[in-house]
Design a protein around this motif. Structure first.
Motif, PDB file in Angstrom:
ATOM      1  N   MET A   7       0.867  -1.171   0.000  1.00  0.00           N
ATOM      2  CA  MET A   7       0.000   0.000   0.000  1.00  0.00           C
ATOM      3  C   MET A   7       0.906   1.222   0.000  1.00  0.00           C
ATOM      4  SD  MET A   7      -2.869   1.240   2.817  1.00  0.00           S
ATOM      5  CE  MET A   7      -4.032  -0.065   2.443  1.00  0.00           C
ATOM      6  N   ALA A   8       0.688   2.130  -0.943  1.00  0.00           N
ATOM      7  CA  ALA A   8       1.564   3.289  -1.065  1.00  0.00           C
ATOM      8  C   ALA A   8       0.757   4.563  -1.232  1.00  0.00           C
ATOM      9  CB  ALA A   8       2.507   3.103  -2.252  1.00  0.00           C
ATOM     10  N   PHE A   9       1.306   5.656  -0.695  1.00  0.00           N
ATOM     11  CA  PHE A   9       0.663   6.962  -0.764  1.00  0.00           C
ATOM     12  C   PHE A   9       1.655   7.968  -1.346  1.00  0.00           C
ATOM     13  CE2 PHE A   9      -1.136   4.589   2.712  1.00  0.00           C
ATOM     14  CZ  PHE A   9      -2.502   4.849   2.649  1.00  0.00           C
ATOM     15  N   GLY A  10       1.152   8.925  -2.130  1.00  0.00           N
ATOM     16  CA  GLY A  10       2.038   9.941  -2.671  1.00  0.00           C
ATOM     17  C   GLY A  10       1.282  11.166  -3.134  1.00  0.00           C
ATOM     18  N   ASP A  11       2.034  12.243  -3.318  1.00  0.00           N
ATOM     19  CA  ASP A  11       1.419  13.491  -3.786  1.00  0.00           C
ATOM     20  C   ASP A  11       2.219  14.163  -4.889  1.00  0.00           C
ATOM     21  OD1 ASP A  11       3.493  14.301  -1.803  1.00  0.00           O
ATOM     22  OD2 ASP A  11       2.744  16.300  -2.316  1.00  0.00           O
ATOM     23  N   LEU A  54       5.722   8.734  -8.492  1.00  0.00           N
ATOM     24  CA  LEU A  54       5.016   8.033  -9.564  1.00  0.00           C
ATOM     25  C   LEU A  54       5.442   6.576  -9.699  1.00  0.00           C
ATOM     26  CD1 LEU A  54       4.905  10.786 -12.340  1.00  0.00           C
ATOM     27  CD2 LEU A  54       3.005   9.945 -10.951  1.00  0.00           C
ATOM     28  N   SER A  55       6.729   6.302  -9.625  1.00  0.00           N
ATOM     29  CA  SER A  55       7.198   4.922  -9.770  1.00  0.00           C
ATOM     30  C   SER A  55       6.647   4.044  -8.663  1.00  0.00           C
ATOM     31  CB  SER A  55       8.729   4.876  -9.766  1.00  0.00           C
ATOM     32  OG  SER A  55       9.247   5.556 -10.878  1.00  0.00           O
ATOM     33  N   MET A  56       6.664   4.549  -7.448  1.00  0.00           N
ATOM     34  CA  MET A  56       6.148   3.794  -6.315  1.00  0.00           C
ATOM     35  C   MET A  56       4.661   3.517  -6.483  1.00  0.00           C
ATOM     36  SD  MET A  56       6.183   4.902  -2.291  1.00  0.00           S
ATOM     37  CE  MET A  56       5.245   6.405  -2.607  1.00  0.00           C
ATOM     38  N   LEU A  57       3.931   4.508  -6.899  1.00  0.00           N
ATOM     39  CA  LEU A  57       2.484   4.345  -7.070  1.00  0.00           C
ATOM     40  C   LEU A  57       2.166   3.378  -8.203  1.00  0.00           C
ATOM     41  CD1 LEU A  57       1.351   8.059  -6.637  1.00  0.00           C
ATOM     42  CD2 LEU A  57       1.093   6.204  -4.978  1.00  0.00           C
ATOM     43  N   ALA A  58       2.991   3.399  -9.247  1.00  0.00           N
ATOM     44  CA  ALA A  58       2.754   2.502 -10.383  1.00  0.00           C
ATOM     45  C   ALA A  58       2.974   1.047  -9.993  1.00  0.00           C
ATOM     46  CB  ALA A  58       3.666   2.877 -11.542  1.00  0.00           C
ATOM     47  N   LEU A  59       3.872   0.799  -9.069  1.00  0.00           N
ATOM     48  CA  LEU A  59       4.184  -0.568  -8.658  1.00  0.00           C
ATOM     49  C   LEU A  59       3.181  -1.134  -7.666  1.00  0.00           C
ATOM     50  CD1 LEU A  59       8.053  -0.301  -8.212  1.00  0.00           C
ATOM     51  CD2 LEU A  59       6.855  -1.677  -9.913  1.00  0.00           C
ATOM     52  N   ALA A  60       2.682  -0.289  -6.776  1.00  0.00           N
ATOM     53  CA  ALA A  60       1.853  -0.773  -5.678  1.00  0.00           C
ATOM     54  C   ALA A  60       0.464  -1.206  -6.138  1.00  0.00           C
ATOM     55  CB  ALA A  60       1.726   0.313  -4.610  1.00  0.00           C
ATOM     56  N   GLU A  61       0.001  -2.314  -5.597  1.00  0.00           N
ATOM     57  CA  GLU A  61      -1.357  -2.778  -5.890  1.00  0.00           C
ATOM     58  C   GLU A  61      -2.378  -1.838  -5.270  1.00  0.00           C
ATOM     59  OE1 GLU A  61      -4.517  -5.063  -7.260  1.00  0.00           O
ATOM     60  OE2 GLU A  61      -2.398  -5.084  -7.816  1.00  0.00           O
ATOM     61  N   TYR A  62      -2.079  -1.359  -4.048  1.00  0.00           N
ATOM     62  CA  TYR A  62      -2.976  -0.443  -3.338  1.00  0.00           C
ATOM     63  C   TYR A  62      -2.323   0.943  -3.334  1.00  0.00           C
ATOM     64  CZ  TYR A  62      -4.833  -4.911  -1.767  1.00  0.00           C
ATOM     65  OH  TYR A  62      -5.345  -6.191  -1.723  1.00  0.00           O
ATOM     66  N   SER A  63      -2.480   1.668  -4.425  1.00  0.00           N
ATOM     67  CA  SER A  63      -1.839   2.973  -4.556  1.00  0.00           C
ATOM     68  C   SER A  63      -2.857   4.087  -4.359  1.00  0.00           C
ATOM     69  CB  SER A  63      -1.181   3.104  -5.935  1.00  0.00           C
ATOM     70  OG  SER A  63      -2.127   2.916  -6.970  1.00  0.00           O
ATOM     71  N   TYR A  64      -2.437   5.086  -3.589  1.00  0.00           N
ATOM     72  CA  TYR A  64      -3.325   6.207  -3.256  1.00  0.00           C
ATOM     73  C   TYR A  64      -2.623   7.536  -3.550  1.00  0.00           C
ATOM     74  CZ  TYR A  64      -6.354   2.972  -0.703  1.00  0.00           C
ATOM     75  OH  TYR A  64      -7.199   1.946  -0.360  1.00  0.00           O
ATOM     76  N   ALA A 119      -2.327   6.840  -9.779  1.00  0.00           N
ATOM     77  CA  ALA A 119      -2.748   6.005  -8.650  1.00  0.00           C
ATOM     78  C   ALA A 119      -4.079   5.320  -8.928  1.00  0.00           C
ATOM     79  CB  ALA A 119      -2.849   6.863  -7.395  1.00  0.00           C
ATOM     80  N   LYS A 120      -4.285   4.206  -8.263  1.00  0.00           N
ATOM     81  CA  LYS A 120      -5.541   3.465  -8.418  1.00  0.00           C
ATOM     82  C   LYS A 120      -6.646   4.024  -7.535  1.00  0.00           C
ATOM     83  CE  LYS A 120      -3.281  -0.938  -9.553  1.00  0.00           C
ATOM     84  NZ  LYS A 120      -1.872  -0.530  -9.381  1.00  0.00           N
ATOM     85  N   GLN A 155      -6.494   7.977   7.597  1.00  0.00           N
ATOM     86  CA  GLN A 155      -7.898   7.656   7.313  1.00  0.00           C
ATOM     87  C   GLN A 155      -8.006   6.383   6.476  1.00  0.00           C
ATOM     88  OE1 GLN A 155     -10.954  10.443   6.168  1.00  0.00           O
ATOM     89  NE2 GLN A 155      -9.617  12.199   6.622  1.00  0.00           N
ATOM     90  N   VAL A 156      -7.178   6.280   5.471  1.00  0.00           N
ATOM     91  CA  VAL A 156      -7.235   5.107   4.589  1.00  0.00           C
ATOM     92  C   VAL A 156      -6.815   3.851   5.331  1.00  0.00           C
ATOM     93  CG1 VAL A 156      -6.197   4.027   2.553  1.00  0.00           C
ATOM     94  CG2 VAL A 156      -6.906   6.424   2.479  1.00  0.00           C
ATOM     95  N   ILE A 157      -5.737   3.945   6.103  1.00  0.00           N
ATOM     96  CA  ILE A 157      -5.252   2.775   6.848  1.00  0.00           C
ATOM     97  C   ILE A 157      -6.295   2.331   7.868  1.00  0.00           C
ATOM     98  CG2 ILE A 157      -3.473   1.922   8.422  1.00  0.00           C
ATOM     99  CD1 ILE A 157      -1.544   3.881   7.044  1.00  0.00           C
ATOM    100  N   GLU A 158      -6.873   3.277   8.549  1.00  0.00           N
ATOM    101  CA  GLU A 158      -7.904   2.919   9.543  1.00  0.00           C
ATOM    102  C   GLU A 158      -9.103   2.265   8.881  1.00  0.00           C
ATOM    103  OE1 GLU A 158      -6.866   6.555  12.688  1.00  0.00           O
ATOM    104  OE2 GLU A 158      -8.496   6.756  11.240  1.00  0.00           O
TER     105      GLU A 158
END
Length: 225
Positions: free
Chosen positions: A171-175, A180-190, A203-204, A217-220
């Motif tokens: 699960m990855a988060f970014g702004d 972008l690379s991290m978000l593209a790899l993660a199944e649960y990208s935010y 992101a997905k 909020q998302v993790i909870e």
């Protein structure tokens, strides 16, 4: 203003998808550059040894900023080499002791490259073509039975390939665009609600903004907290 230096990445930039280039054309170009006193620099994450293998008889006619900037070679001579400190190497070896094969870990110095025998044939990369390309990136690699056989001397680069399946559990988060690379790899990208449009497109999922504690909020919510 006269150009004095030309620098290029290699894989996916100077080299074609098969890792090749037009040798005769490049030789003619180097001749023209030499006449004008212009230096051609190979800037690459690869080790100098691989680039020399690729360039063949033209290898000594260029300079290198290699190993992700850790190795500087000018006129065939090493002018700078930043080695990984011994204590950091020992910590890496301890932490990844049981992952050398699964992660296809390669330990490199300017002269030597080491890889576990099991890693060379381990087929947990995306496909056989990816495995073959990865292995070919390390010409002259010395295969060893276990990590204890790798001498911790003059090491300036560590390479590893995490199996794509493991990103299914990420699960990855970014702004920002550096995410972008991290978000593209993660199944649960935010992407955060305050992220740029390009990040949101990558992101997905969308998370509330950072000011609204969106990550928590998302993790909870995921754990039903």
């Amino acid at each position: 203003m006269m150009i004095k230096l030309i620098a290029t990445d290699m894989d996916g930039t100077f080299l074609d998808d098969n890792g090749h280039f037009d040798h005769e054309r490049f030789e003619r170009l180097l001749n023209r550059l030499d006449e004008r006193g212009i230096h051609f620099v190979v800037a690459t994450g690869n080790q100098v040894s691989r680039m020399q293998h690729v360039l063949g008889d033209l290898a000594d006619r260029v300079s290198y900023v290699a190993g992700n900037g850790s190795h500087l070679v000018l006129d065939g001579q090493t002018h700078a080499l930043k080695e990984i400190p011994l204590d950091e190497l020992q910590s890496f070896f301890t932490y990844f002791e049981d992952k050398f094969a699964d992660y296809h870990i390669v330990i490199s110095s300017p002269q030597e490259t080491y890889m576990l025998e099991a890693a060379w044939t381990r087929d947990n990369l995306a496909d056989q073509a990816s495995l073959d390309y990865y292995n070919k990136s390390f010409p002259g690699v010395e295969l060893v039975a276990d990590s204890a056989a790798i001498p911790l001397k003059n090491i300036n680069k560590i390479t590893l390939k995490v199996p794509m399946a493991e990103f299914d559990q990420l699960m990855a988060f970014g702004d920002g665009e550096n995410d972008l690379s991290m978000l593209a790899l993660a199944e649960y990208s935010y992407a955060m609600d305050n992220a740029s449009p390009v990040v949101k497109a990558a992101a997905k999922n969308l998370a509330p903004s950072n000011n609204d504690q969106g990550v928590m909020q998302v993790i909870e919510a995921y754990f039903g907290a």
